[in-house]
Design an enzyme around this catalytic site. Structure first.
Site, mmCIF file in Angstrom:
data_model
loop_
_atom_site.group_PDB
_atom_site.id
_atom_site.type_symbol
_atom_site.label_atom_id
_atom_site.label_comp_id
_atom_site.label_asym_id
_atom_site.label_seq_id
_atom_site.Cartn_x
_atom_site.Cartn_y
_atom_site.Cartn_z
ATOM 1 N N LYS A 1 -5.602 6.345 -12.096
ATOM 2 C CA LYS A 1 -4.302 6.118 -12.742
ATOM 3 C C LYS A 1 -4.419 4.924 -13.698
ATOM 4 O O LYS A 1 -3.892 4.941 -14.790
ATOM 5 C CB LYS A 1 -3.184 5.861 -11.727
ATOM 6 C CG LYS A 1 -1.835 5.717 -12.439
ATOM 7 C CD LYS A 1 -0.697 5.658 -11.479
ATOM 8 C CE LYS A 1 -0.526 4.276 -10.924
ATOM 9 N NZ LYS A 1 -0.117 3.292 -11.963
ATOM 10 N N GLY B 1 -1.611 6.368 -2.723
ATOM 11 C CA GLY B 1 -2.737 6.234 -3.665
ATOM 12 C C GLY B 1 -3.810 5.317 -3.069
ATOM 13 O O GLY B 1 -5.005 5.632 -3.106
ATOM 14 N N HIS B 2 -3.371 4.188 -2.502
ATOM 15 C CA HIS B 2 -4.338 3.278 -1.872
ATOM 16 C C HIS B 2 -4.991 3.932 -0.651
ATOM 17 O O HIS B 2 -6.184 3.746 -0.402
ATOM 18 C CB HIS B 2 -3.641 1.990 -1.394
ATOM 19 C CG HIS B 2 -3.037 1.163 -2.482
ATOM 20 N ND1 HIS B 2 -1.676 1.004 -2.631
ATOM 21 C CD2 HIS B 2 -3.617 0.437 -3.472
ATOM 22 C CE1 HIS B 2 -1.442 0.199 -3.657
ATOM 23 N NE2 HIS B 2 -2.596 -0.148 -4.194
ATOM 24 N N ARG C 1 5.008 0.082 -8.433
ATOM 25 C CA ARG C 1 6.158 -0.221 -9.299
ATOM 26 C C ARG C 1 7.215 0.887 -9.265
ATOM 27 O O ARG C 1 8.321 0.679 -9.760
ATOM 28 C CB ARG C 1 5.705 -0.514 -10.728
ATOM 29 C CG ARG C 1 4.962 -1.851 -10.832
ATOM 30 C CD ARG C 1 4.654 -2.256 -12.249
ATOM 31 N NE ARG C 1 4.136 -3.607 -12.336
ATOM 32 C CZ ARG C 1 2.848 -3.938 -12.518
ATOM 33 N NH1 ARG C 1 1.933 -2.996 -12.629
ATOM 34 N NH2 ARG C 1 2.473 -5.206 -12.589
ATOM 35 N N SER D 1 2.832 4.756 -7.557
ATOM 36 C CA SER D 1 2.581 3.383 -8.008
ATOM 37 C C SER D 1 3.492 2.437 -7.230
ATOM 38 O O SER D 1 4.623 2.818 -6.878
ATOM 39 C CB SER D 1 2.924 3.296 -9.505
ATOM 40 O OG SER D 1 3.181 1.962 -9.881
ATOM 41 N N LEU E 1 0.811 -1.226 0.000
ATOM 42 C CA LEU E 1 0.000 0.000 0.000
ATOM 43 C C LEU E 1 0.840 1.270 0.000
ATOM 44 O O LEU E 1 1.849 1.356 0.706
ATOM 45 C CB LEU E 1 -0.906 0.021 1.231
ATOM 46 C CG LEU E 1 -1.886 -1.136 1.393
ATOM 47 C CD1 LEU E 1 -2.830 -0.850 2.554
ATOM 48 C CD2 LEU E 1 -2.675 -1.405 0.128
#
Ligand code: PAF
Length: 282
Positions: A149, A36-37, A187, A185, A33
């Site tokens: 996103k 954004g989450h 990633r 993100s 997490l």
């Protein structure tokens, strides 16, 4: 906060919450997490009486050469963050629980999955819609919250819900960005400091496209070429796609004379990053 691994127990808990008159919000995640989450959880908490978050790194949405095995995971950290965000239940199934021996069903949205990420990640959206359908039938949410996103994912899930008469409302939440504009993100954790600064080229590209449209440019090819050139002027970048398309149908547009979306996917080192912006509203 309850942590639930079994589908049957999750269904029972959700059924009870529904029976007691609660509005259930679901935030589906693959864990690890970030802010954004946390924003999705904030919206879910605000809109519902009971907030469920799922954590499941879904193997069937990863291609054979993709990062399923190495996808970042941090179950303990995620549970702590979920607790702080006011989550009532975390649904955290095993792969076997979700896809037991003999599993053979797929939920597929046909047309809009052919574009953008669907082109370069064949089968990806079948994996997403199949798991999201399963998460819905397990957690029985009135509302489910997704980030913008993953714009195409949001459009595809809305289509699935409409087509299959699922009674879950889908809410899209604007992309959360770092102070310098990088879309947050999981990633991003793959990026070295040098790659991270090249990754800013995605947001710069979106800004350039918006500025060109605002100045009256109507030719998508000219805009895509300018964005391509800007991104490739940064080291470590390799473009997967840059698309200017209809925000709902996702098909490429020939001339900019109405609402349009610029969506892009760029490899920066090991990370495949995506971003998007509505470059013209109407
Ligand atoms: O956006 C994600 O994290 C995933 O695609 C989702 C929606 C949780 C399905 O696995």
């Amino acid at each position: 906060m309850e942590v639930i691994e079994k589908i049957a127990l999750m269904q029972e808990v959700s059924e009870k919450w529904r029976g007691d008159g609660n509005i259930i919000s679901l935030v589906p995640t693959m864990g690890f997490l970030h802010q954004g989450h946390i924003e999705l959880l904030r919206v879910g908490r605000q809109k519902g009486d009971r907030l469920i978050m799922s954590i499941f790194v879904n193997p069937i949405q990863f291609g054979p050469q993709e990062d399923y095995e190495t996808y970042p995971r941090d179950a303990e950290g995620d549970l702590n963050k979920a607790r702080s965000a006011g989550v009532d239940a975390v649904f955290m199934p095993t792969v076997k629980e979700m896809y037991p021996d003999g599993f053979q069903s797929t939920v597929r949205v046909e047309e809009i999955t052919k574009y953008l990420c669907g082109k370069s990640r064949p089968g990806h959206f079948d994996g997403v819609t199949t798991v999201v359908a399963k998460l819905f039938s397990t957690t029985k949410p009135h509302l489910a919250i997704f980030g913008q996103k993953d714009y195409q994912q949001l459009v595809v899930i809305k289509r699935m819900v409409r087509d299959l008469n699922m009674d879950t409302g889908i809410i899209g939440v604007p992309t959360v960005r770092e102070a310098d504009g990088l879309a947050i993100s999981s990633r991003n954790s793959y990026l070295s400091p040098e790659e991270r600064s090249s990754a800013l080229s995605l947001k710069k590209g979106l800004g350039l496209a918006k500025a060109m449209v605002a100045e009256g440019e109507k030719d998508p090819v000219k805009i895509k070429n300018a964005v391509r050139e800007l991104i490739l002027s940064h080291p470590f970048t390799e473009i997967d796609y840059i698309t200017i398309c209809d925000p709902e149908k996702l098909a490429d547009i020939e001339i900019i004379d109405g609402p349009c979306l610029l969506a892009l996917a760029v490899r920066v080192g090991k990370a495949r990053l995506i971003d998007n912006a509505i470059v013209r509203e109407n």
